[in-house]
Design a protein around this motif. Structure first.
Motif, short mmCIF file in Angstrom:
data_model
loop_
_atom_site.label_atom_id
_atom_site.label_comp_id
_atom_site.label_asym_id
_atom_site.label_seq_id
_atom_site.Cartn_x
_atom_site.Cartn_y
_atom_site.Cartn_z
N ARG A 149 0.82 -1.21 0.00
CA ARG A 149 0.00 0.00 0.00
C ARG A 149 0.86 1.26 0.00
NH1 ARG A 149 -5.65 -1.43 3.09
NH2 ARG A 149 -5.95 -3.37 1.95
N ASP A 150 1.91 1.17 -0.78
CA ASP A 150 2.76 2.34 -0.99
C ASP A 150 1.92 3.40 -1.71
OD1 ASP A 150 4.54 4.23 -2.19
OD2 ASP A 150 6.18 2.79 -1.97
N LYS A 151 1.70 4.55 -1.07
CA LYS A 151 0.79 5.56 -1.61
C LYS A 151 1.24 6.07 -2.97
CE LYS A 151 -2.36 6.56 -0.05
NZ LYS A 151 -3.73 6.04 -0.31
N THR A 285 6.15 10.82 -8.28
CA THR A 285 4.99 11.01 -7.40
C THR A 285 5.41 11.01 -5.94
OG1 THR A 285 3.56 9.89 -9.01
CG2 THR A 285 2.73 10.10 -6.76
N ARG A 286 6.36 10.13 -5.60
CA ARG A 286 6.85 10.07 -4.21
C ARG A 286 7.47 11.41 -3.81
NH1 ARG A 286 7.44 5.33 -2.17
NH2 ARG A 286 8.08 4.37 -4.16
N ASP A 287 8.23 12.00 -4.72
CA ASP A 287 8.84 13.30 -4.42
C ASP A 287 7.78 14.38 -4.25
OD1 ASP A 287 11.35 12.14 -4.57
OD2 ASP A 287 11.66 12.70 -6.68
N ARG A 288 6.73 14.33 -5.05
CA ARG A 288 5.68 15.34 -4.95
C ARG A 288 4.91 15.21 -3.65
NH1 ARG A 288 4.50 13.43 -10.32
NH2 ARG A 288 5.61 14.69 -11.87
N LEU A 289 4.72 13.98 -3.20
CA LEU A 289 3.97 13.76 -1.96
C LEU A 289 4.69 14.34 -0.74
CD1 LEU A 289 2.67 10.11 -2.48
CD2 LEU A 289 1.29 12.20 -2.37
#
Length: 704
Positions: A149-151, A285-289
């Protein structure tokens, strides 16, 4: 045809030539045309469905979408505007209308919503993908990331899945629509399909412009689904085509199925094949989160993919996987239609039908075929058109009819504007007398009539028109006899003896021949007080009813009639005249303008009376009848009492010498004052409900 009709016809021709796409496609007539198509296709499943048009020609502007309740189409979109003729541009809009209607009929929004939300929450619906080849390892890596469940993984996969599933769904519903409604939408859908492929950047161009790896393969997949070919003008032979070829079997299996789960199953496997291209997007996406909210990161990713993946619009879905009621109706409509029978036939079926249409419009950019995809056993994706009829052949006449309708509407508006200017000029040229020094008269006339006024008229007019028709029956035979001429028999005096009547004992032995009369004997003017006090006891309502009856009575008997209302402007000295019906009006909307009549401010009767009397005095008819409906004495700043009464008596006397017969119908409490002003021209209206009939009878009296 009189000079005014000729002028209007010329205006219509001019408007037809100068009407822009924006004016035509945003007109109510064109929106009703597209709405009627959508309603015909959806039937009882879509009560109240409308197609709404807008205009946005900016770069990157959207094409069309549905919110499950209405269809929204951007008529200024780049695809439509790329066609060289208005006929083809109209067909393009019809195709977009058909595409969105197809979503309403054939797309299962509930299942799609459940699919995307399940992925956001860390699970694959309807089942997880699995492979028995080289993609199994990358698939397991993808599933492991989802199970954790990696966002960033779930959000990215959900957005990618949305675009892939939309591609498959778009192709499926367009094929269903072309099969179910070939006459309405087939040509427009196929035109857009061909044009989108023509305008798709080449594979090499996408690489040069920095498109993401996932977007490039998605674009190739979209081109292949539409036409079985891709734009590879520069002969690229790299891994993108290998990935596409591995996706094709899943595409072919799902595109033939009426079960949406088969397309979702294919989408999941395509995600597994393209996982290597999705992973870099996950890291972004991970960086944006880290610096933005989950919603903002999701929207940004969707925007990036939307800019790079051509021609795919998001589908609406209810919150938490629930489908709106309108979409539920669409699902029922889907089950009510027979399933579409596909077969992998020659790919040229989709291209040949469209190419005939565009041949006469100029050369087209031809797509370069990719041998590694097209050769061998892959037949490509095609529509199987079972329909054997000729299809809908009236699209051109439909467009010309709408074009003429819009041009007529604009021409009539222009004509009414010019008429208002002429009326205002006439008002400015009149000398109103010392009592109205410094008073400005403004003539107001609506250039176009709203649908609300039309509906209001249609709701109240039927019983009033029946009353008018009954009054007409008593006078129409006399007018007809006079206009046609004939013999008058049984006269007691004359120059010609009727030998057949010599047996008459009353001495009626003579006969006379009456020649046809072409001259019109009567013109009628009606001036209505619209002061605030007219709102009392429904006086303005009965005045409006009178105007409706009188207008229909005169129009039906070809009696020239003009109808005006008058009051004073807000917070300033002057006279506001409202032109409802004009002698020379050649449109059919004057009857609807009468519904705008209402109680307003004060009343400066003298200036209004002089204007309408002057207007009437220019008519060529032998008799001119001017009727005033009022509920009281004049009441305006500096215009009241004996001075105002003297002004009105002077105006009546002046225009009586010009052949105008004036009557004042008093319906208010100041009847004695009105009687004193107008004397022998005074009518006491005690029962308001008899006002319409009495006014028509007054006109009838002067017709005799």
């Amino acid at each position: 045809m009189n000079s005014n009709q000729k002028k209007l016809q010329q205006l219509i021709k001019d408007q037809t030539l100068t009407l822009t796409d924006e004016e035509l496609f945003l007109s109510s007539a064109y929106q009703k045309y597209l709405s009627s198509m959508a309603k015909a296709a959806t039937g009882r499943y879509r009560q109240g469905l409308q197609t709404l048009m807008e205009w946005d020609a900016s770069d990157g502007a959207g094409l069309a979408y549905t919110d499950n309740y209405k269809i929204h189409i951007n008529a200024g979109n780049s695809i439509t505007q790329s066609f060289p003729s208005r006929m083809l541009r109209s067909e393009s809009l019809v195709g977009m209308n058909g595409h969105e209607t197809a979503h309403l009929l054939f797309t299962d929004f509930t299942t799609l919503g459940l699919y995307l939300r399940s992925m956001e929450n860390g699970s694959f619906y309807p089942e997880e993908p699995s492979f028995d080849d080289q993609y199994q390892e990358s698939c397991e890596e993808m599933l492991e990331a989802v199970h954790e469940r990696d966002k960033a993984v779930c959000l990215t996969l959900s957005e990618c899945a949305s675009h892939i599933s939309n591609i498959l769904e778009d192709i499926y519903i367009e094929a269903r629509m072309c099969d179910a409604y070939p006459g309405f939408f087939k040509q427009g859908i196929e035109l857009n399909c061909l044009r989108m492929n023509e305008l798709m950047p080449s594979l090499q161009s996408q690489i040069d412009n920095g498109f993401s790896d996932f977007a490039i393969v998605a674009n190739l997949l979209l081109q292949y689904c539409r036409a079985g070919t891709v734009n590879n003008l520069h002969g690229y032979t790299g891994p993108y085509l290998d990935y596409l070829e591995d996706c094709v079997p899943y595409v072919e299996e799902s595109i033939y199925s009426d079960d949406v789960k088969d397309r979702l199953h294919a989408s999941n496997h395509i995600l597994g094949i393209l996982w290597e291209y999705i992973k870099p997007m996950v890291e972004d996406t991970r960086d944006r989160l880290k610096v933005a909210s989950e919603e903002d990161a999701k929207n940004l990713l969707n925007e990036i993919l939307g800019d790079q993946i051509q021609g795919v619009a998001p589908l609406p879905s209810g919150k938490n996987g629930a489908m709106p009621k309108q979409a539920e109706a669409g699902k029922k409509a889907q089950s009510a239609n027979p399933p579409l029978q596909f077969s992998p036939q020659a790919r040229q079926n989709i291209m040949s039908g469209v190419q005939d249409v565009v041949t006469e419009e100029g050369d087209r950019i031809q797509l370069a075929k990719t041998s590694t995809i097209l050769e061998g056993n892959n037949p490509g994706i095609t529509y199987n058109h079972q329909y054997l009829g000729s299809g809908y052949e009236k699209s051109a006449s439909d467009l010309f009819r709408i074009l003429n309708s819009v041009a007529t509407e604009k021409a009539e508006e222009q004509y009414q504007q010019e008429m208002t200017e002429e009326l205002q000029k006439a008002a400015n040229d009149i000398h109103y007398g010392n009592a109205h020094t410094g008073i400005h008269v403004t003539v107001n006339r609506m250039c176009s009539v709203s649908d609300d006024l039309v509906k209001a008229y249609q709701s109240v007019a039927p019983p009033l028109l029946r009353a008018s028709k009954r009054l007409q029956k008593t006078i129409a035979p006399l007018l007809k006899e006079e206009s046609e001429g004939g013999k008058i028999k049984n006269l007691q005096f004359g120059k010609r003896l009727d030998t057949r009547a010599l047996h008459h004992e009353d001495g009626t032995f003579f006969i006379r021949t009456r020649l046809p009369s072409e001259e019109q004997k009567l013109a009628v003017g009606l001036l209505i007080d619209e002061s605030g006090s007219m709102s009392s006891s429904d006086r303005i309502t009965y005045a409006r009813m009178t105007a409706i009856v009188l207008y229909d009575f005169c129009q039906s008997l070809q009696i020239p009639v003009t109808i005006y209302g008058h009051t004073t402007p807000d917070c300033e000295a002057g006279v506001a005249l409202y032109s409802y019906a004009e002698f020379d009006s050649i449109d059919t909307s004057d009857r609807y303008r009468l519904m705008d009549m209402s109680a307003r401010n004060g009343n400066r009767d003298g200036a209004a009376l002089r204007y309408v009397a002057e207007h009437l005095s220019k008519r060529p008819e032998n008799q001119k009848l001017l009727i005033i409906i009022s509920d009281g004495q004049p009441a305006d700043y500096g215009y009241i009492g004996t001075e105002a009464e003297a002004d009105l008596r002077g105006i009546k006397k002046e225009y009586s010498k010009k052949g105008i017969i004036l009557f004042a119908a008093a319906i208010g409490s100041d009847k004695e004052n009105i009687k004193r002003i107008y004397q022998e021209g005074f009518l006491d209206i005690t029962k308001l409900e008899e006002l319409p009939k009495n006014m028509a009878l007054l006109v009838k009296q002067y017709l005799k």
